[in-house]
Design a protein around this motif. Structure first.
Motif, PDB file in Angstrom:
ATOM      1  N   GLY A  85       0.791  -1.225   0.000  1.00  0.00           N
ATOM      2  CA  GLY A  85       0.000   0.000   0.000  1.00  0.00           C
ATOM      3  C   GLY A  85       0.818   1.266   0.000  1.00  0.00           C
ATOM      4  N   ARG A  86       2.095   1.154   0.335  1.00  0.00           N
ATOM      5  CA  ARG A  86       2.958   2.342   0.429  1.00  0.00           C
ATOM      6  C   ARG A  86       4.371   1.972   0.012  1.00  0.00           C
ATOM      7  NH1 ARG A  86       6.114   4.185   4.748  1.00  0.00           N
ATOM      8  NH2 ARG A  86       6.710   6.351   4.498  1.00  0.00           N
ATOM      9  N   ARG A  87       4.676   2.170  -1.241  1.00  0.00           N
ATOM     10  CA  ARG A  87       6.011   1.882  -1.752  1.00  0.00           C
ATOM     11  C   ARG A  87       6.948   3.024  -1.373  1.00  0.00           C
ATOM     12  NH1 ARG A  87       5.818  -3.425  -2.829  1.00  0.00           N
ATOM     13  NH2 ARG A  87       4.136  -3.924  -4.243  1.00  0.00           N
ATOM     14  N   VAL A  88       8.159   2.678  -0.938  1.00  0.00           N
ATOM     15  CA  VAL A  88       9.140   3.679  -0.524  1.00  0.00           C
ATOM     16  C   VAL A  88      10.359   3.552  -1.427  1.00  0.00           C
ATOM     17  CG1 VAL A  88      10.571   4.524   1.363  1.00  0.00           C
ATOM     18  CG2 VAL A  88       8.338   3.539   1.847  1.00  0.00           C
ATOM     19  N   TYR A  92      20.312   6.975  -4.558  1.00  0.00           N
ATOM     20  CA  TYR A  92      21.488   6.414  -3.889  1.00  0.00           C
ATOM     21  C   TYR A  92      22.107   7.379  -2.888  1.00  0.00           C
ATOM     22  CZ  TYR A  92      24.741   8.996  -6.933  1.00  0.00           C
ATOM     23  OH  TYR A  92      25.455   9.969  -7.570  1.00  0.00           O
ATOM     24  N   ARG A  93      21.911   8.666  -3.059  1.00  0.00           N
ATOM     25  CA  ARG A  93      22.473   9.640  -2.108  1.00  0.00           C
ATOM     26  C   ARG A  93      21.684   9.696  -0.804  1.00  0.00           C
ATOM     27  NH1 ARG A  93      23.163  13.106  -6.976  1.00  0.00           N
ATOM     28  NH2 ARG A  93      25.398  13.133  -7.407  1.00  0.00           N
ATOM     29  N   GLU A  94      20.395   9.339  -0.855  1.00  0.00           N
ATOM     30  CA  GLU A  94      19.536   9.434   0.322  1.00  0.00           C
ATOM     31  C   GLU A  94      19.259   8.092   0.981  1.00  0.00           C
ATOM     32  OE1 GLU A  94      18.203  10.758  -2.740  1.00  0.00           O
ATOM     33  OE2 GLU A  94      19.262  12.636  -2.348  1.00  0.00           O
ATOM     34  N   LEU A  95      19.978   7.029   0.623  1.00  0.00           N
ATOM     35  CA  LEU A  95      19.726   5.725   1.230  1.00  0.00           C
ATOM     36  C   LEU A  95      19.981   5.796   2.735  1.00  0.00           C
ATOM     37  CD1 LEU A  95      21.342   3.278  -1.351  1.00  0.00           C
ATOM     38  CD2 LEU A  95      18.917   3.534  -0.836  1.00  0.00           C
ATOM     39  N   PRO A  96      19.010   5.371   3.558  1.00  0.00           N
ATOM     40  CA  PRO A  96      19.197   5.451   5.013  1.00  0.00           C
ATOM     41  C   PRO A  96      20.214   4.431   5.513  1.00  0.00           C
ATOM     42  CG  PRO A  96      17.128   4.380   4.493  1.00  0.00           C
ATOM     43  CD  PRO A  96      17.706   4.840   3.191  1.00  0.00           C
ATOM     44  N   SER A 108      15.780  -3.015  -3.717  1.00  0.00           N
ATOM     45  CA  SER A 108      15.521  -3.564  -5.048  1.00  0.00           C
ATOM     46  C   SER A 108      15.843  -2.476  -6.065  1.00  0.00           C
ATOM     47  CB  SER A 108      14.062  -3.996  -5.166  1.00  0.00           C
ATOM     48  OG  SER A 108      13.806  -4.461  -6.462  1.00  0.00           O
ATOM     49  N   THR A 109      16.919  -2.670  -6.818  1.00  0.00           N
ATOM     50  CA  THR A 109      17.364  -1.674  -7.793  1.00  0.00           C
ATOM     51  C   THR A 109      17.116  -2.183  -9.206  1.00  0.00           C
ATOM     52  OG1 THR A 109      19.607  -2.545  -7.985  1.00  0.00           O
ATOM     53  CG2 THR A 109      19.191  -0.983  -6.198  1.00  0.00           C
ATOM     54  N   SER A 110      17.457  -1.364 -10.179  1.00  0.00           N
ATOM     55  CA  SER A 110      17.323  -1.775 -11.576  1.00  0.00           C
ATOM     56  C   SER A 110      18.340  -2.855 -11.927  1.00  0.00           C
ATOM     57  CB  SER A 110      17.504  -0.567 -12.498  1.00  0.00           C
ATOM     58  OG  SER A 110      18.756   0.032 -12.262  1.00  0.00           O
ATOM     59  N   THR A 111      19.382  -2.994 -11.128  1.00  0.00           N
ATOM     60  CA  THR A 111      20.398  -4.026 -11.368  1.00  0.00           C
ATOM     61  C   THR A 111      20.154  -5.264 -10.523  1.00  0.00           C
ATOM     62  OG1 THR A 111      21.873  -3.050  -9.719  1.00  0.00           O
ATOM     63  CG2 THR A 111      22.143  -2.318 -11.992  1.00  0.00           C
ATOM     64  N   GLU A 127      13.735   0.716  -4.677  1.00  0.00           N
ATOM     65  CA  GLU A 127      12.733   0.505  -3.648  1.00  0.00           C
ATOM     66  C   GLU A 127      13.370  -0.080  -2.402  1.00  0.00           C
ATOM     67  OE1 GLU A 127       8.595  -1.975  -2.903  1.00  0.00           O
ATOM     68  OE2 GLU A 127       9.541  -2.038  -4.861  1.00  0.00           O
ATOM     69  N   LEU A 128      13.114   0.536  -1.260  1.00  0.00           N
ATOM     70  CA  LEU A 128      13.645   0.048   0.008  1.00  0.00           C
ATOM     71  C   LEU A 128      12.770  -1.109   0.487  1.00  0.00           C
ATOM     72  CD1 LEU A 128      14.226   3.485   1.771  1.00  0.00           C
ATOM     73  CD2 LEU A 128      15.763   2.243   0.264  1.00  0.00           C
ATOM     74  N   ILE A 129      13.326  -2.314   0.519  1.00  0.00           N
ATOM     75  CA  ILE A 129      12.536  -3.487   0.876  1.00  0.00           C
ATOM     76  C   ILE A 129      12.462  -3.650   2.388  1.00  0.00           C
ATOM     77  CG2 ILE A 129      12.339  -5.983   0.667  1.00  0.00           C
ATOM     78  CD1 ILE A 129      13.753  -5.709  -2.031  1.00  0.00           C
TER      79      ILE A 129
END
Length: 133
Positions: A85-88, A92-96, A108-111, A127-129
């Motif tokens: 219901g809420r994809r996040v 790459y600069r803002e990855l927590p 989950s990246t394009s690679t 997408e942050l899983i």
């Protein structure tokens, strides 16, 4: 009954098995779950895993849990970030960072599915899983 979020269901099963000090846990297999389990293995959170067939011919992933010398689980916590219901998403600069770098972020990246650290090195967001510590 089918789970609306199979990845969250897998994370809950692994976390519950770790708290109950089970030797292994079985989860239904999918490509995404298999990639997440591979990351958990390379990061040292689980001992091993194996893809097997159950009695009905369905594929399952058998995850062998890892414990330290005091018989405490190596996995202290797991939290799903992105939900159906809420994809996040994050660049790459803002990855927590998880526990100031001591935990692992799975993205989950394009690679493909990778850790937050490797995604930053490759300069790809996604997408942050979940996060594991």
């Amino acid at each position: 009954m089918a789970a609306s979020d199979p990845v969250a269901d897998m994370l809950a099963k692994v976390q519950n098995a770790a708290k109950a000090r089970h030797e292994k846990v079985d989860v239904p297999a999918s490509k995404m779950k298999l990639e997440i389990v591979k990351i958990l293995k390379t990061e040292g959170y689980i001992k091993n895993f194996k893809k097997v067939q159950d009695d009905n011919g369905h594929s399952i992933i058998r995850i062998f849990m890892k414990y330290d010398d005091a018989n405490e689980s190596v996995i202290h916590g797991m939290k799903k970030i992105s939900t159906p219901g809420r994809r996040v998403y994050s660049g790459y600069r803002e990855l927590p960072r998880v526990f100031n770098g001591y935990g692992t972020l799975i993205v989950s990246t394009s690679t493909g599915v990778t850790t937050g650290r490797k995604a930053s090195e490759k300069m790809v967001g996604g997408e942050l899983i979940c996060k594991v510590w």
